[in-house]
Design an enzyme around this catalytic site. Structure first.
Site, PDB file in Angstrom:
ATOM      1  N   LYS A 208      -6.032  35.441  97.260  1.00  0.00           N
ATOM      2  CA  LYS A 208      -6.203  36.879  97.514  1.00  0.00           C
ATOM      3  C   LYS A 208      -7.034  37.019  98.792  1.00  0.00           C
ATOM      4  O   LYS A 208      -8.248  36.856  98.771  1.00  0.00           O
ATOM      5  CB  LYS A 208      -6.942  37.511  96.323  1.00  0.00           C
ATOM      6  CG  LYS A 208      -6.612  38.954  96.035  1.00  0.00           C
ATOM      7  CD  LYS A 208      -6.905  39.922  97.159  1.00  0.00           C
ATOM      8  CE  LYS A 208      -8.328  40.434  97.163  1.00  0.00           C
ATOM      9  NZ  LYS A 208      -8.618  41.244  98.373  1.00  0.00           N
TER      10      LYS A 208
ATOM     11  N   GLU B 245     -19.210  30.758  96.830  1.00  0.00           N
ATOM     12  CA  GLU B 245     -19.879  30.587  98.122  1.00  0.00           C
ATOM     13  C   GLU B 245     -20.167  31.991  98.637  1.00  0.00           C
ATOM     14  O   GLU B 245     -19.265  32.713  99.051  1.00  0.00           O
ATOM     15  CB  GLU B 245     -18.972  29.796  99.075  1.00  0.00           C
ATOM     16  CG  GLU B 245     -18.770  28.379  98.574  1.00  0.00           C
ATOM     17  CD  GLU B 245     -17.912  27.517  99.479  1.00  0.00           C
ATOM     18  OE1 GLU B 245     -17.503  27.980 100.553  1.00  0.00           O
ATOM     19  OE2 GLU B 245     -17.651  26.362  99.093  1.00  0.00           O
TER      20      GLU B 245
ATOM     21  N   CYS C   8     -21.388  33.620 107.210  1.00  0.00           N
ATOM     22  CA  CYS C   8     -22.259  33.483 106.028  1.00  0.00           C
ATOM     23  C   CYS C   8     -23.526  32.718 106.367  1.00  0.00           C
ATOM     24  O   CYS C   8     -24.596  33.030 105.862  1.00  0.00           O
ATOM     25  CB  CYS C   8     -21.502  32.795 104.911  1.00  0.00           C
ATOM     26  SG  CYS C   8     -20.770  31.230 105.402  1.00  0.00           S
TER      27      CYS C   8
ATOM     28  N   GLU D  38     -28.832  40.723 103.918  1.00  0.00           N
ATOM     29  CA  GLU D  38     -27.782  40.204 104.795  1.00  0.00           C
ATOM     30  C   GLU D  38     -27.172  41.367 105.578  1.00  0.00           C
ATOM     31  O   GLU D  38     -26.679  42.320 104.990  1.00  0.00           O
ATOM     32  CB  GLU D  38     -26.700  39.509 103.956  1.00  0.00           C
ATOM     33  CG  GLU D  38     -25.646  38.844 104.808  1.00  0.00           C
ATOM     34  CD  GLU D  38     -24.567  38.158 103.981  1.00  0.00           C
ATOM     35  OE1 GLU D  38     -24.089  38.760 103.000  1.00  0.00           O
ATOM     36  OE2 GLU D  38     -24.197  37.015 104.325  1.00  0.00           O
TER      37      GLU D  38
HETATM   38  P1  NAD Z   1     -16.589  40.797  99.827  1.00  0.00           P
HETATM   39  O1  NAD Z   1     -17.383  40.179  98.744  1.00  0.00           O
HETATM   40  O2  NAD Z   1     -16.644  42.268  99.988  1.00  0.00           O
HETATM   41  O3  NAD Z   1     -15.057  40.432  99.677  1.00  0.00           O
HETATM   42  C1  NAD Z   1     -14.633  39.089  99.530  1.00  0.00           C
HETATM   43  C2  NAD Z   1     -13.322  39.067  98.783  1.00  0.00           C
HETATM   44  O4  NAD Z   1     -13.551  39.498  97.436  1.00  0.00           O
HETATM   45  C3  NAD Z   1     -12.257  40.008  99.343  1.00  0.00           C
HETATM   46  O5  NAD Z   1     -10.997  39.394  99.258  1.00  0.00           O
HETATM   47  C4  NAD Z   1     -12.340  41.200  98.401  1.00  0.00           C
HETATM   48  O6  NAD Z   1     -11.159  41.945  98.336  1.00  0.00           O
HETATM   49  C5  NAD Z   1     -12.628  40.500  97.091  1.00  0.00           C
HETATM   50  N1  NAD Z   1     -13.233  41.363  96.074  1.00  0.00           N
HETATM   51  C6  NAD Z   1     -14.116  42.361  96.251  1.00  0.00           C
HETATM   52  N2  NAD Z   1     -14.456  42.907  95.072  1.00  0.00           N
HETATM   53  C7  NAD Z   1     -13.782  42.223  94.119  1.00  0.00           C
HETATM   54  C8  NAD Z   1     -13.718  42.310  92.705  1.00  0.00           C
HETATM   55  N3  NAD Z   1     -14.428  43.210  92.022  1.00  0.00           N
HETATM   56  N4  NAD Z   1     -12.924  41.446  92.029  1.00  0.00           N
HETATM   57  C9  NAD Z   1     -12.211  40.508  92.700  1.00  0.00           C
HETATM   58  N5  NAD Z   1     -12.227  40.389  94.046  1.00  0.00           N
HETATM   59  C10 NAD Z   1     -13.004  41.233  94.750  1.00  0.00           C
HETATM   60  O7  NAD Z   1     -17.028  40.037 101.141  1.00  0.00           O
HETATM   61  P2  NAD Z   1     -16.526  40.308 102.613  1.00  0.00           P
HETATM   62  O8  NAD Z   1     -17.154  41.584 103.064  1.00  0.00           O
HETATM   63  O9  NAD Z   1     -15.053  40.155 102.703  1.00  0.00           O
HETATM   64  O10 NAD Z   1     -17.170  39.064 103.358  1.00  0.00           O
HETATM   65  C11 NAD Z   1     -18.489  39.030 103.726  1.00  0.00           C
HETATM   66  C12 NAD Z   1     -19.323  38.302 102.701  1.00  0.00           C
HETATM   67  O11 NAD Z   1     -18.788  37.010 102.464  1.00  0.00           O
HETATM   68  C13 NAD Z   1     -20.737  38.070 103.189  1.00  0.00           C
HETATM   69  O12 NAD Z   1     -21.651  38.293 102.159  1.00  0.00           O
HETATM   70  C14 NAD Z   1     -20.722  36.608 103.597  1.00  0.00           C
HETATM   71  O13 NAD Z   1     -21.979  35.986 103.598  1.00  0.00           O
HETATM   72  C15 NAD Z   1     -19.805  36.030 102.584  1.00  0.00           C
HETATM   73  N6  NAD Z   1     -19.274  34.760 103.067  1.00  0.00           N
HETATM   74  C16 NAD Z   1     -19.722  33.604 102.490  1.00  0.00           C
HETATM   75  C17 NAD Z   1     -19.271  32.379 102.938  1.00  0.00           C
HETATM   76  C18 NAD Z   1     -19.764  31.118 102.303  1.00  0.00           C
HETATM   77  O14 NAD Z   1     -19.098  30.094 102.438  1.00  0.00           O
HETATM   78  N7  NAD Z   1     -20.883  31.118 101.624  1.00  0.00           N
HETATM   79  C19 NAD Z   1     -18.334  32.316 103.982  1.00  0.00           C
HETATM   80  C20 NAD Z   1     -17.902  33.498 104.549  1.00  0.00           C
HETATM   81  C21 NAD Z   1     -18.377  34.720 104.075  1.00  0.00           C
END
Ligand code: NAD
Length: 479
Positions: A174, A248, A284, A387
């Site tokens: 997804k 992650e 991240c 963040e």
């Molecule tokens: P997000 O958490 O908003 O979304 C991530 C994914 O989760 C998307 O595909 C989104 O559609 C999905 N999602 C959101 N709500 C959901 C739910 N209730 N149920 C199932 N899926 C759901 O994050 P973002 O804004 O896309 O990305 C930024 C975040 O990701 C930051 O916090 C960043 O630090 C983190 N990140 C972490 C890493 C790592 O390896 N630790 C790497 C990249 C990004």
């Protein structure tokens, strides 16, 4: 305008009710593609397809599965330029990075995962007594759901799907609603590679199709790279079924610079490829807290300022550009709100703080934020604790190793940290004492496949690897 499709059961299909979401080019603010706005029925179809494909896929000998993964590596090698350009247009990550770093890395990662298919088939033998034999075997979970963010879709897709497939799971990916195009295009290319249902891709909103996937009773394993809040929501949604999770999540990583460091390398390391270039800090592991020994405070800040003044903010598709835009209008507003907050909290602005057309006049519709650095002595500010996910860092002085460690660990997050020193003993002490999934010494943001990458505290737990997508079974055989 491109109109991308889901990949479900080997077919490229729109959302079952035909709904779409716009994909926006963040450098210009223009809609450039459409992606399916999938919902619960699409999640249902993807899970059914993955479930049907699981018995045959998991029964394949490991070396046969490896053959499929090697074909994916070839797809990456053949289509690198197209995929890199697509991803850059979709999420603003500069072409320099998508083309020169990400795509070559993906061809390698899928080869590596192919080589690890056998690891998932290995077990232990324990001689429990002259007539008693203990065995362990590793088994795939079944249908694995991999949920990825928008900042590096192809890399995150690969880091999850390659290992989950290598272990014998069937997979549903997804991608994030802000940037799904490169992964959906990959679906078109990979539809020919895997048997139907082995790899499925469904785009749409997290709270719609994402939620439907994580709640589905036939989903046996979930891996998320995303925000801490989404990790918490998925934990709640999957709690009744006790699903195994790999998370992650977010970060607020410290970069600690000591007076004995190579200051040129440190200034470069805490700015370029950390919190400013590449994804404009939407990383991240972004080193968004820069801790500087007071004796080199002015000198290092001067070098940092000079490096940031040279960054080229412009069209991310231009290979001369070194920093791109913020991914979406919502994220842009989020980052801007922290610029206002910093002022309210009394942090001092050293440079940056500019937004919009003022930053890149040639692309007035884009979501631009200039590299921004604040200074403060108070790590308890929200600016230092939350963040931001943009090109905004805060510098703080320290006087002793103990103080640096205390400030670094004073965070709900624990994803990554950087230490800049020539003192080997100090380097090892910080590697030991920092509460962080990864510690870099005299370097930053090297993430080679083969080393675990994950977090502690609110940054999550577990990490994507072949073994993470298997569970162990024990057998005791009385001869
Ligand atoms: P997000 O958490 O908003 O979304 C991530 C994914 O989760 C998307 O595909 C989104 O559609 C999905 N999602 C959101 N709500 C959901 C739910 N209730 N149920 C199932 N899926 C759901 O994050 P973002 O804004 O896309 O990305 C930024 C975040 O990701 C930051 O916090 C960043 O630090 C983190 N990140 C972490 C890493 C790592 O390896 N630790 C790497 C990249 C990004």
């Amino acid at each position: 305008m491109p109109d991308y499709r889901n990949l479900i059961g080997g077919e490229l299909v729109p959302a079952s009710d035909g709904r779409t979401l716009d994909s926006v080019n963040p450098a210009t603010g223009e809609v450039w593609a459409r992606i399916p706005a999938s919902g619960a029925p699409d999640a249902e179809a993807a899970v059914a397809a993955a479930r049907r494909a699981f018995p045959a896929w998991s029964a394949l000998p490991a070396l046969a599965r490896a053959g499929y993964l090697r074909k994916v590596s070839e797809v990456f090698a053949r289509n690198a330029e197209e995929l890199a350009r697509l991803e850059t247009r979709d999420n603003g990550r500069i072409l320099r990075d998508t083309l020169k770093k990400d795509l070559p890395g993906m061809a390698y990662l899928w080869q590596l995962a192919a080589g690890q298919c056998l690891d998932a088939a290995k077990g232990d033998t324990v001689i429990l007594g002259p007539d008693t034999l203990g065995l362990t075997r590793r088994e795939p979970y079944g249908v694995a759901v991999c949920i990825i963010p928008w900042n590096s879709p192809i890399s995150t897709f690969s880091a999850k799907a390659a290992y989950a497939l290598a272990a014998g799971n069937t997979v549903i990916v997804k991608p994030a609603e802000q940037a799904s195009a490169s992964v959906l295009r990959l679906g078109e290319l990979l539809a020919e590679v895997f048997p139907p249902g082995v790899l499925n891709i469904v785009s749409g909103l997290g709270e719609e199709v994402g939620d439907a996937l994580v709640r589905h009773r036939d989903v046996a394993k979930i891996s998320l790279t995303g925000s801490t809040a989404t990790g918490q929501a998925i934990t709640r949604a999957s709690a009744d079924a006790l699903k195994p999770l790999t998370f992650e999540l977010g970060g607020k990583s410290p970069n600690i610079v000591f007076p004995d460091a190579d200051l040129d390398a440190a200034a470069q390391g805490v700015t370029v490829n950390s919190v400013y270039t590449g994804n404009a800090g939407q990383v991240c592991v972004a080193g968004s807290r820069i801790l500087i020994h007071h004796s080199i405070w002015d000198e290092l800040l001067d070098r940092i300022t000079r490096i940031c003044a040279e960054l080229v903010l412009d069209d991310p598709l231009d290979l001369r550009t070194t920093m791109g835009p913020i991914v979406s209008s919502a994220q842009y507003e989020h980052v801007r709100s922290y610029l206002e907050l910093a002022e309210k909290e009394g942090a001092s602005l050293l440079f940056g703080g500019r937004t919009g057309a003022e930053v890149v006049p040639g692309l007035p519709g884009g979501y631009w934020v200039s590299p921004t650095l604040y200074t403060t002595t108070d790590n308890s500010l929200r600016l230092c604790q939350e963040e931001i996910f943009g090109p905004v860092a805060v510098a703080m002085p320290f006087s002793s190793d103990e103080e640096a460690l205390a400030i670094a660990n004073d965070s709900r997050y624990g994803l990554a940290a950087g230490v800049w020193t020539r003192d080997l003993g100090r380097a090892h002490r910080f590697v030991r004492d920092l509460q962080s999934g990864t510690v870099w010494v005299n370097t930053f943001r090297q993430m080679p496949p083969g080393l675990p990458f994950g977090g502690v505290k609110d940054s999550g737990y577990g990490h994507d690897s072949v073994l993470e997508y298997t569970r162990e079974k024990a057998a005791i055989i009385q001869i």
